[in-house]
Motif scaffolding. Structure first.
Motif, mmCIF file in Angstrom:
data_model
loop_
_atom_site.group_PDB
_atom_site.id
_atom_site.type_symbol
_atom_site.label_atom_id
_atom_site.label_comp_id
_atom_site.label_asym_id
_atom_site.label_seq_id
_atom_site.Cartn_x
_atom_site.Cartn_y
_atom_site.Cartn_z
ATOM 1 N N SER A 213 19.975 -130.496 -48.887
ATOM 2 C CA SER A 213 21.208 -129.803 -48.269
ATOM 3 C C SER A 213 21.024 -129.622 -46.782
ATOM 4 C CB SER A 213 21.261 -128.314 -49.239
ATOM 5 O OG SER A 213 21.286 -128.695 -50.651
ATOM 6 N N ARG A 214 19.935 -129.055 -46.263
ATOM 7 C CA ARG A 214 19.852 -129.070 -44.890
ATOM 8 C C ARG A 214 20.175 -130.414 -44.049
ATOM 9 N NH1 ARG A 214 14.956 -125.304 -45.270
ATOM 10 N NH2 ARG A 214 16.011 -123.266 -45.155
ATOM 11 N N ASP A 215 19.506 -131.418 -44.628
ATOM 12 C CA ASP A 215 19.654 -132.829 -44.228
ATOM 13 C C ASP A 215 21.128 -133.302 -43.960
ATOM 14 O OD1 ASP A 215 16.801 -132.929 -43.725
ATOM 15 O OD2 ASP A 215 16.644 -134.225 -45.477
ATOM 16 N N GLU A 216 21.965 -132.805 -44.896
ATOM 17 C CA GLU A 216 23.412 -133.095 -45.126
ATOM 18 C C GLU A 216 24.051 -132.004 -44.540
ATOM 19 O OE1 GLU A 216 24.809 -134.428 -48.671
ATOM 20 O OE2 GLU A 216 23.362 -136.077 -48.869
ATOM 21 N N SER A 217 23.653 -131.160 -44.179
ATOM 22 C CA SER A 217 24.315 -130.049 -43.179
ATOM 23 C C SER A 217 25.257 -129.200 -44.315
ATOM 24 C CB SER A 217 25.063 -130.331 -42.082
ATOM 25 O OG SER A 217 23.985 -130.867 -41.135
ATOM 26 N N ASN A 218 24.970 -129.283 -45.416
ATOM 27 C CA ASN A 218 25.915 -128.478 -46.448
ATOM 28 C C ASN A 218 25.529 -127.139 -46.501
ATOM 29 O OD1 ASN A 218 26.959 -127.607 -48.931
ATOM 30 N ND2 ASN A 218 27.368 -129.837 -49.548
ATOM 31 N N HIS A 219 26.267 -126.453 -45.864
ATOM 32 C CA HIS A 219 25.951 -124.981 -45.707
ATOM 33 C C HIS A 219 26.095 -124.317 -47.027
ATOM 34 C CE1 HIS A 219 25.081 -125.431 -41.589
ATOM 35 N NE2 HIS A 219 26.291 -126.035 -41.453
ATOM 36 N N ALA A 220 27.105 -124.523 -47.824
ATOM 37 C CA ALA A 220 27.581 -123.745 -48.982
ATOM 38 C C ALA A 220 26.549 -124.171 -49.922
ATOM 39 C CB ALA A 220 28.817 -124.351 -49.855
ATOM 40 N N ALA A 221 25.919 -125.305 -50.209
ATOM 41 C CA ALA A 221 24.686 -125.858 -50.965
ATOM 42 C C ALA A 221 23.500 -124.898 -50.643
ATOM 43 C CB ALA A 221 24.557 -127.153 -50.910
ATOM 44 N N GLN A 222 23.347 -124.752 -49.459
ATOM 45 C CA GLN A 222 22.056 -123.918 -48.942
ATOM 46 C C GLN A 222 21.935 -122.675 -49.428
ATOM 47 O OE1 GLN A 222 20.911 -124.872 -44.768
ATOM 48 N NE2 GLN A 222 22.425 -126.653 -44.690
ATOM 49 N N ILE A 223 23.344 -121.971 -49.150
ATOM 50 C CA ILE A 223 23.519 -120.512 -49.533
ATOM 51 C C ILE A 223 23.351 -120.499 -50.907
ATOM 52 C CG2 ILE A 223 25.468 -118.803 -49.738
ATOM 53 C CD1 ILE A 223 26.569 -119.782 -47.096
ATOM 54 N N PHE A 224 23.880 -121.231 -51.900
ATOM 55 C CA PHE A 224 23.760 -121.464 -53.361
ATOM 56 C C PHE A 224 22.339 -121.330 -53.522
ATOM 57 C CE2 PHE A 224 23.016 -124.136 -56.910
ATOM 58 C CZ PHE A 224 23.684 -123.168 -57.946
#
Length: 174
Positions: A108-119
């Motif tokens: 999720s960090r590699d893809e800069s998906n902040h919503a996924a990181q928060i989840f």
């Protein structure tokens, strides 16, 4: 929005969360057969907790615009030599789940998906609790070292566990 890579990885984790529920339900059946109803209650509660984890992944995938895909779940292990072996195996399984959650966070960090990181942050914290809980159970079982009286006391203690769904959680989705 989830990339195809993240969607696939989240679906795979959803499968493992549901597998965990299946595994702990099988462990409850083992304890029932061993006439240890308190340990069975404990594992039934753990199974319900894991179901909510699977549902959290299901809901997030759908809410993030992805498609939740149910995958085949393998049969869990059903035979153990002792209650201690059950909990040692459970601890090993939770460490496996922790490793998977950490890899999802990295992706999720590699893809800069902040919503996924928060989840996923909730799951990172949850896994610390899961490993601690199973580790403590293993320590208690080692202390009684197969002594019947100690095992019965632990069975009574473990039987007091109740399942409470996380605040704001619903099985019906958003």
């Amino acid at each position: 929005m989830l990339s195809q890579t993240l969607q696939d990885a989240f679906n795979e984790q959803m499968k493992y969360e549901f597998f965990s529920a299946y595994l702990y339900k099988a462990m409850a059946a083992y304890f029932e057969a061993e006439d240890l109803p308190g340990f069975a209650v404990w594992m039934r509660s753990q199974s319900l907790e894991e179901l909510t984890h699977g549902e959290k992944f299901f809901n997030f995938i759908c809410e993030a615009g992805g498609r939740a895909i149910m995958q085949e779940i393998e049969a869990p292990r059903v035979e153990y030599a002792s209650p201690l072996e059950v909990f040692e195996y459970s601890l090993e399984h939770e460490r496996f789940v922790t490793e998977r959650i950490n890899k999802l966070m990295d992706l999720s960090r590699d893809e800069s998906n902040h919503a996924a990181q928060i989840f996923l942050q909730w799951f990172v914290t949850e896994q610390v609790e899961e490993e601690s809980t199973f580790s403590l159970a293993c320590k208690k079982l080692k202390l009684v070292d197969g002594d019947g009286r100690g095992l019965l006391m632990l069975d009574q203690e473990f039987g007091t566990r109740t399942f409470t769904a996380p605040a704001g959680f619903t099985l019906l989705g958003a």
